[in-house]
Design an enzyme around this catalytic site. Sequence first.
Site, PDB file in Angstrom:
ATOM      1  N   THR A 180       0.922  -1.252   0.249  1.00 48.98           N
ATOM      2  CA  THR A 180       0.032  -0.126  -0.018  1.00 48.98           C
ATOM      3  C   THR A 180       0.791   1.322   0.068  1.00 48.98           C
ATOM      4  O   THR A 180       2.106   1.234   0.496  1.00 48.98           O
ATOM      5  CB  THR A 180      -0.841  -0.165   1.269  1.00 48.98           C
ATOM      6  N   ARG A 208     -14.519  -6.518   0.448  1.00 49.56           N
ATOM      7  CA  ARG A 208     -13.843  -6.270   1.828  1.00 49.56           C
ATOM      8  C   ARG A 208     -13.431  -4.748   1.673  1.00 49.56           C
ATOM      9  O   ARG A 208     -12.822  -4.474   0.542  1.00 49.56           O
ATOM     10  CB  ARG A 208     -12.791  -7.428   2.071  1.00 49.56           C
ATOM     11  N   GLY A 210     -10.775  -2.340   3.505  1.00 47.44           N
ATOM     12  CA  GLY A 210      -9.663  -2.281   4.572  1.00 47.44           C
ATOM     13  C   GLY A 210      -9.569  -0.935   5.281  1.00 47.44           C
ATOM     14  O   GLY A 210     -10.339  -0.140   5.555  1.00 47.44           O
ATOM     15  N   ASP A 211      -8.203  -0.938   5.862  1.00 50.94           N
ATOM     16  CA  ASP A 211      -8.041   0.404   6.696  1.00 50.94           C
ATOM     17  C   ASP A 211      -7.613   1.638   5.884  1.00 50.94           C
ATOM     18  O   ASP A 211      -7.916   2.566   6.075  1.00 50.94           O
ATOM     19  CB  ASP A 211      -6.631   0.144   7.672  1.00 50.94           C
ATOM     20  N   GLY A 232      -0.216  -2.399   6.031  1.00 50.92           N
ATOM     21  CA  GLY A 232      -0.233  -3.730   6.918  1.00 50.92           C
ATOM     22  C   GLY A 232      -1.492  -4.495   6.790  1.00 50.92           C
ATOM     23  O   GLY A 232      -2.357  -4.077   6.001  1.00 50.92           O
ATOM     24  N   GLY A 234      -5.056  -4.468   7.359  1.00 54.04           N
ATOM     25  CA  GLY A 234      -5.970  -3.565   7.676  1.00 54.04           C
ATOM     26  C   GLY A 234      -6.908  -4.003   8.551  1.00 54.04           C
ATOM     27  O   GLY A 234      -7.319  -2.994   9.321  1.00 54.04           O
TER      28      GLY A 234
HETATM   29  N1  ASP Z   1      -3.668  -2.070   4.615  1.00 57.21           N
HETATM   30  C1  ASP Z   1      -3.827  -2.758   3.335  1.00 57.21           C
HETATM   31  C2  ASP Z   1      -5.087  -3.582   3.699  1.00 57.21           C
HETATM   32  O1  ASP Z   1      -5.479  -4.287   4.517  1.00 57.21           O
HETATM   33  C3  ASP Z   1      -2.713  -3.738   2.764  1.00 57.21           C
HETATM   34  C4  ASP Z   1      -1.602  -2.851   2.744  1.00 57.21           C
HETATM   35  O2  ASP Z   1      -0.954  -2.481   3.469  1.00 57.21           O
HETATM   36  O3  ASP Z   1      -0.895  -3.458   1.641  1.00 57.21           O
HETATM   37  O4  ASP Z   1      -5.876  -3.492   2.690  1.00 57.21           O
END
Ligand code: ASP
Length: 320
Positions: A180, A208, A210-211, A232, A234
């Site tokens: 990310t 889904r 994420g964060d 990380g 999420g």
């Molecule tokens: N934080 C992202 C997610 O969980 C994944 C990533 O950091 O690459 O969607």
Amino acid sequence: MLKACKPVIAVHGGAGTWDSTRSGAALKSVREAAEIGFKTMRTGGSAVDAVVEAVALMEDSGNFNAGAGSTLNIEKHVEMEASVMDGATLQAGAAGLLSDVRNPVRLARLVMEETDHVFVVGKGAEDLARMFGLERRQAITPAQLERYEAQLKILLAGGGYLPRLAELVKAHPEVFQLETVGAVALDGAGNVAAATSTGGFPLKLSGRIGDSPSIGCGTYADNRSGACSASGVGEVAIRLVLAKTVCDYIGTGKTPQKAAEDAIALIKERISNVYNVMGLIAVDVKGRIGAAHSTSNLCWAYMTPALDEPVALLKAKFVN
Ligand code: ASP
């Protein structure tokens, strides 16, 4: 006395595991992203302008799990998401479930500046992108298709389905990218901003979220403290409202470095029974930078007025 230290920018290309075959290109891109963001502010742009331009450059690079090069979900589709936050006004925008918007971070900004809402997903978000004439692009790259096949093979060889995903990711971190992208900045006027963009967790369930597009979780900015962008797992960042937690720590007087480290420690303390790796970058309103991660790498870069050119690193070492 604290010397004048504005503007300042830090960017990340994810808390993944970066081997030498790919880290060169990734480091070059984060360096360029820090440079364009810094230049944007030096030529009169705001912190919001800077984080959006930095993130858009990384989305276009194809070197990260964001924009071109986004990971695929379990159904072999791209579902990109992004967010941006302005610390001066606490205005924020986010978009999710995007299949072909070239720069999800630009759509997040449109949501922030042109609508009454904070978070728009799916068809409505794609319609908004069309309405405002944002560029489109097929986000799936041959490299991502190859990775998808490798990830799926490993998943199926494990004999289980999604409940085993975490164990598989632990065993094969090189295949499951956490790449990310994000940026945090403090501009000459003293305003902070943050932005984050992602394809999401590899092999995630369709739908889904994420964060990264969730304000407070993957992205937060507040002129009373600072700004933070995360990468990380999420679900962990969502459960701890992690980016806001980092900003709150800064608000209590911690440096961004200490705040990021304490947030990583908090994860270990509170959510240790699941796959829980994270990486964080942060700035405060004094122009100090912090970065911390529990993964083996964090691909990131920063630029300050004291430097001739951005510093790009694969580990979170920053001395304020
Ligand atoms: N934080 C992202 C997610 O969980 C994944 C990533 O950091 O690459 O969607």
